[in-house]
Scaffold this active site. Structure first.
Site, PDB file in Angstrom:
ATOM      1  N   SER A  28       0.825  -1.208   0.000  1.00 32.33           N
ATOM      2  CA  SER A  28       0.000   0.000   0.000  1.00 32.33           C
ATOM      3  C   SER A  28       0.864   1.265   0.000  1.00 32.33           C
ATOM      4  O   SER A  28       0.333   2.371  -0.039  1.00 32.33           O
ATOM      5  CB  SER A  28      -0.938   0.006   1.220  1.00 32.33           C
ATOM      6  OG  SER A  28      -0.220  -0.187   2.417  1.00 32.33           O
ATOM      7  N   ASN A 115      -2.971  -2.732  12.873  1.00 32.07           N
ATOM      8  CA  ASN A 115      -4.417  -2.503  12.750  1.00 32.07           C
ATOM      9  C   ASN A 115      -4.863  -1.250  13.495  1.00 32.07           C
ATOM     10  O   ASN A 115      -5.613  -0.433  12.963  1.00 32.07           O
ATOM     11  CB  ASN A 115      -5.180  -3.733  13.258  1.00 32.07           C
ATOM     12  CG  ASN A 115      -4.873  -4.968  12.440  1.00 32.07           C
ATOM     13  OD1 ASN A 115      -4.212  -4.862  11.401  1.00 32.07           O
ATOM     14  ND2 ASN A 115      -5.310  -6.118  12.891  1.00 32.07           N
ATOM     15  N   THR A 160     -38.662  27.526 -12.134  1.00 33.48           N
ATOM     16  CA  THR A 160     -39.049  26.183 -11.691  1.00 33.48           C
ATOM     17  C   THR A 160     -39.301  25.419 -12.979  1.00 33.48           C
ATOM     18  O   THR A 160     -39.773  25.998 -13.967  1.00 33.48           O
ATOM     19  CB  THR A 160     -40.322  26.186 -10.821  1.00 33.48           C
ATOM     20  OG1 THR A 160     -41.391  26.743 -11.585  1.00 33.48           O
ATOM     21  CG2 THR A 160     -40.143  27.005  -9.543  1.00 33.48           C
ATOM     22  N   SER A 282     -11.417  26.025 -27.843  1.00 31.06           N
ATOM     23  CA  SER A 282     -11.622  24.843 -28.669  1.00 31.06           C
ATOM     24  C   SER A 282     -10.507  24.779 -29.709  1.00 31.06           C
ATOM     25  O   SER A 282     -10.060  25.813 -30.209  1.00 31.06           O
ATOM     26  CB  SER A 282     -12.981  24.946 -29.368  1.00 31.06           C
ATOM     27  OG  SER A 282     -12.995  24.154 -30.544  1.00 31.06           O
ATOM     28  N   LYS A 288     -14.869  29.788 -29.596  1.00 28.43           N
ATOM     29  CA  LYS A 288     -15.333  29.172 -28.346  1.00 28.43           C
ATOM     30  C   LYS A 288     -14.554  29.617 -27.117  1.00 28.43           C
ATOM     31  O   LYS A 288     -13.345  29.784 -27.148  1.00 28.43           O
ATOM     32  CB  LYS A 288     -15.243  27.632 -28.441  1.00 28.43           C
ATOM     33  CG  LYS A 288     -16.202  27.006 -29.406  1.00 28.43           C
ATOM     34  CD  LYS A 288     -17.670  27.207 -29.045  1.00 28.43           C
ATOM     35  CE  LYS A 288     -18.053  26.429 -27.803  1.00 28.43           C
ATOM     36  NZ  LYS A 288     -17.976  24.958 -28.043  1.00 28.43           N
ATOM     37  N   ASN A 290     -14.966  28.118 -23.280  1.00 25.27           N
ATOM     38  CA  ASN A 290     -15.740  27.101 -22.573  1.00 25.27           C
ATOM     39  C   ASN A 290     -15.545  27.175 -21.055  1.00 25.27           C
ATOM     40  O   ASN A 290     -14.414  27.338 -20.583  1.00 25.27           O
ATOM     41  CB  ASN A 290     -15.328  25.710 -23.063  1.00 25.27           C
ATOM     42  CG  ASN A 290     -15.577  25.532 -24.551  1.00 25.27           C
ATOM     43  OD1 ASN A 290     -16.530  26.094 -25.089  1.00 25.27           O
ATOM     44  ND2 ASN A 290     -14.723  24.784 -25.209  1.00 25.27           N
ATOM     45  N   TYR A 322     -10.531  -6.587  12.169  1.00 26.64           N
ATOM     46  CA  TYR A 322      -9.835  -6.042  11.008  1.00 26.64           C
ATOM     47  C   TYR A 322      -9.752  -7.061   9.876  1.00 26.64           C
ATOM     48  O   TYR A 322      -9.472  -8.240  10.096  1.00 26.64           O
ATOM     49  CB  TYR A 322      -8.411  -5.594  11.388  1.00 26.64           C
ATOM     50  CG  TYR A 322      -7.623  -5.097  10.187  1.00 26.64           C
ATOM     51  CD1 TYR A 322      -7.753  -3.782   9.751  1.00 26.64           C
ATOM     52  CD2 TYR A 322      -6.817  -5.965   9.441  1.00 26.64           C
ATOM     53  CE1 TYR A 322      -7.079  -3.335   8.628  1.00 26.64           C
ATOM     54  CE2 TYR A 322      -6.141  -5.520   8.318  1.00 26.64           C
ATOM     55  CZ  TYR A 322      -6.277  -4.201   7.913  1.00 26.64           C
ATOM     56  OH  TYR A 322      -5.620  -3.760   6.800  1.00 26.64           O
ATOM     57  N   GLN A 327      -7.700  -1.862   3.656  1.00 21.66           N
ATOM     58  CA  GLN A 327      -6.640  -1.130   2.959  1.00 21.66           C
ATOM     59  C   GLN A 327      -7.202  -0.412   1.727  1.00 21.66           C
ATOM     60  O   GLN A 327      -6.661   0.601   1.297  1.00 21.66           O
ATOM     61  CB  GLN A 327      -5.540  -2.111   2.555  1.00 21.66           C
ATOM     62  CG  GLN A 327      -4.389  -1.502   1.801  1.00 21.66           C
ATOM     63  CD  GLN A 327      -3.215  -2.453   1.746  1.00 21.66           C
ATOM     64  OE1 GLN A 327      -2.678  -2.845   2.773  1.00 21.66           O
ATOM     65  NE2 GLN A 327      -2.819  -2.845   0.543  1.00 21.66           N
ATOM     66  N   LYS A 330      -8.311   3.581   1.200  1.00 20.16           N
ATOM     67  CA  LYS A 330      -7.460   4.758   1.047  1.00 20.16           C
ATOM     68  C   LYS A 330      -7.599   5.458  -0.293  1.00 20.16           C
ATOM     69  O   LYS A 330      -7.717   6.682  -0.352  1.00 20.16           O
ATOM     70  CB  LYS A 330      -6.005   4.383   1.319  1.00 20.16           C
ATOM     71  CG  LYS A 330      -5.818   4.144   2.799  1.00 20.16           C
ATOM     72  CD  LYS A 330      -4.483   3.632   3.179  1.00 20.16           C
ATOM     73  CE  LYS A 330      -4.597   3.058   4.571  1.00 20.16           C
ATOM     74  NZ  LYS A 330      -5.542   1.900   4.664  1.00 20.16           N
TER      75      LYS A 330
END
Ligand code: ARG
Length: 466
Positions: A28, A115, A160, A282, A288, A290, A322, A327, A330
């Site tokens: 990890s 843990n 609305t 663009s 354009k 954007n 655990y 793991q 994360k």
């Protein structure tokens, strides 16, 4: 048990294919180095407590503390080689400590497990993350309040069903966004209270045989309390789910605002413009400009909401206590944190620079018969029942559509054909300014109410707890 198997992993060379793959599969460290400063802080607090209760002696603690502090300096300087063969952030740091200060480093792990260590690290990280996110949410709220004050008199259509409904002020609209974010900030503070509890001391799952002082560790790490049950402390990730849920809600609010900014910046609306530096062009259409920040925020909302679903699904089948599954919390949690922080910060930068085209906003409200409800309310004040008034005004609107003009452009005799309750004072209620000014109560769109609401929001921002 976990320490033994990890130790084998750690000591091995993974020369055989399958072992190397398992190592790559289970590591990890490639995604959790941001936990390092918290891991070190937690380890120092743990070691200090061990020396206080007599498991380590004072000199041993000093050496461990100095060793960990030196490692922290190297990590901060970008000068620490993370080794995937050492699997995770905890073992990388512990192995390095043992290398640096000798066999004493091996005593650090007394009375704890990875843990409870990882649960502590993540809570410490999340506490900081919540705090810095709230600062940015509040900065955005501040910007929205400023914009609301600037545009308190600017009239635009309120919608609305995306159809013109009644006129509102642009400032009122901005304060609606602000209100959503005020609840988001409140949520972050509430979540912080449940995050800020200490798992350390739970050890692998059942506690430890050493005479630990968990209250002391909690004080050292500024936790408000210790988590009572050791099985619960190492296993549940409900706090991660709560955080990512709050992050997904913030993103949902920003996504709604994004949708409106995108629409409003379209030439078909022309309500606003954003500075060039918050837009992109663009590659084929030279004209354009954007609103990509808004579009990407709307898009990234999908990712954060996906992370929430991932965490719920991660948790749902796990027996106590655990499991390595955890793991997997994360990547979604870190990405949710990074994504929401980036979007909130960019919005906070951008919002004060929104240029509002008051004329276009006003014209859109005028074209949409936005004061039709005001005419109905006027008739009620003249003694007509609301349902009858509704019908009369509907007829007036139909007539105005046929004449291709606004209600306010119809001459008095044309209006009076639909109801003789209409007098020449009707034009006051048919104006957009009259319409918004008349909604003059707490929560209404009248410019004076918007200014008062902005002042209240500013005050709340300045005085909120936490
Ligand atoms: N990397 C692990 C995690 O994130 C640390 C805890 C490992 N514990 C264990 N028993 N293998 O959950």
């Amino acid at each position: 048990m976990s320490t033994t198997s990890s130790h084998q992993t750690w000591g091995g060379r993974f020369s055989e294919g399958p072992n190397a793959r398992v190592a790559a599969f289970t590591e990890s460290i490639s995604f959790e180095t941001r936990l390092a400063p918290y891991d070190i802080r937690g380890s120092i607090a743990h070691a200090r407590m061990l020396s206080t209760v007599g498991v380590l002696d004072a000199d041993e603690f000093k050496q461990i503390e100095a060793g960990l502090t030196a490692i922290e300096g190297r990590i901060e300087a970008g000068n620490f080689p993370w080794d995937p063969a050492l699997e995770d952030v905890h073992m990388n740091i512990e192995a390095r400590l043992t290398e640096d200060i000798g066999a004493l480093g091996k005593k650090l792990h007394t009375a704890r497990s990875r843990n409870d260590q990882v649960a502590t690290d993540v809570r410490l990280w999340l506490r900081d993350t919540l705090d810095s996110l709230e600062v940015e949410v509040d900065r955005l709220r501040h910007g929205l309040i400023g914009l609301a004050e600037r545009e308190a008199d600017t009239i635009m259509p309120g919608f609305t069903h995306m159809q013109v409904a009644q006129p509102v002020t642009f400032g009122h609209h901005m304060l609606a966004w602000q209100a959503m974010l005020a609840r988001d900030a409140e949520r972050l503070r509430e979540i912080r209270q449940r995050v800020n509890r200490l798992p350390l001391g739970a050890a692998a799952l059942a506690g430890t045989t050493f005479p630990i002082d968990r209250e002391m560790v909690a004080r050292e790490l500024d936790f408000d309390s210790v988590i009572d049950n050791s099985l619960d402390a190492v296993s549940d990730r409900d706090f991660a789910i709560e955080f990512v849920s709050a992050a997904a809600l913030i993103m949902t609010h920003l996504s709604r605002a994004s949708e409106e900014l995108i629409l409003w910046m379209s030439p078909a609306f022309g309500f606003i413009d954003l500075p060039d530096r918050y837009c992109t062009g663009s590659s084929i259409m030279p004209q354009k400009k954007n609103p990509d920040v808004a579009e990407l925020t709307r898009g990234k909302t999908a990712r954060v909401t996906g992370h929430l679903v991932a965490l719920f699904t991660l948790m749902k089948g796990q027996p106590l206590a655990y499991n390595r599954d955890n793991q997997e919390d994360k990547i979604p949690m870190f990405d949710a944190a990074d994504t929401v922080a980036a979007c909130v910060s960019l919005f906070a930068d951008m919002v004060p620079h929104i240029q509002v085209h008051a004329d276009a906003c006003r014209e859109a409200a005028r074209r949409g018969f936005a004061t039709a409800t005001d005419l109905a309310d006027y008739l009620v004040r003249k003694g007509v029942a609301f349902r009858d008034a509704h019908e009369i005004v509907g007829n007036c609107v139909q007539h105005a559509i046929a004449q291709t003009c606004d209600l306010a452009d119809l001459p008095l005799d044309a209006l009076r054909r639909f109801s003789d309750a209409i007098g020449d004072d009707v034009y006051e209620v048919l104006t957009l300014e009259g319409s918004v000014a008349a909604r003059n109560h707490i929560g209404g769109t009248a410019p004076d109410q918007v200014r008062a609401a902005a002042a209240r929001a500013r005050h709340a921002l300045g005085t909120q707890a936490g």
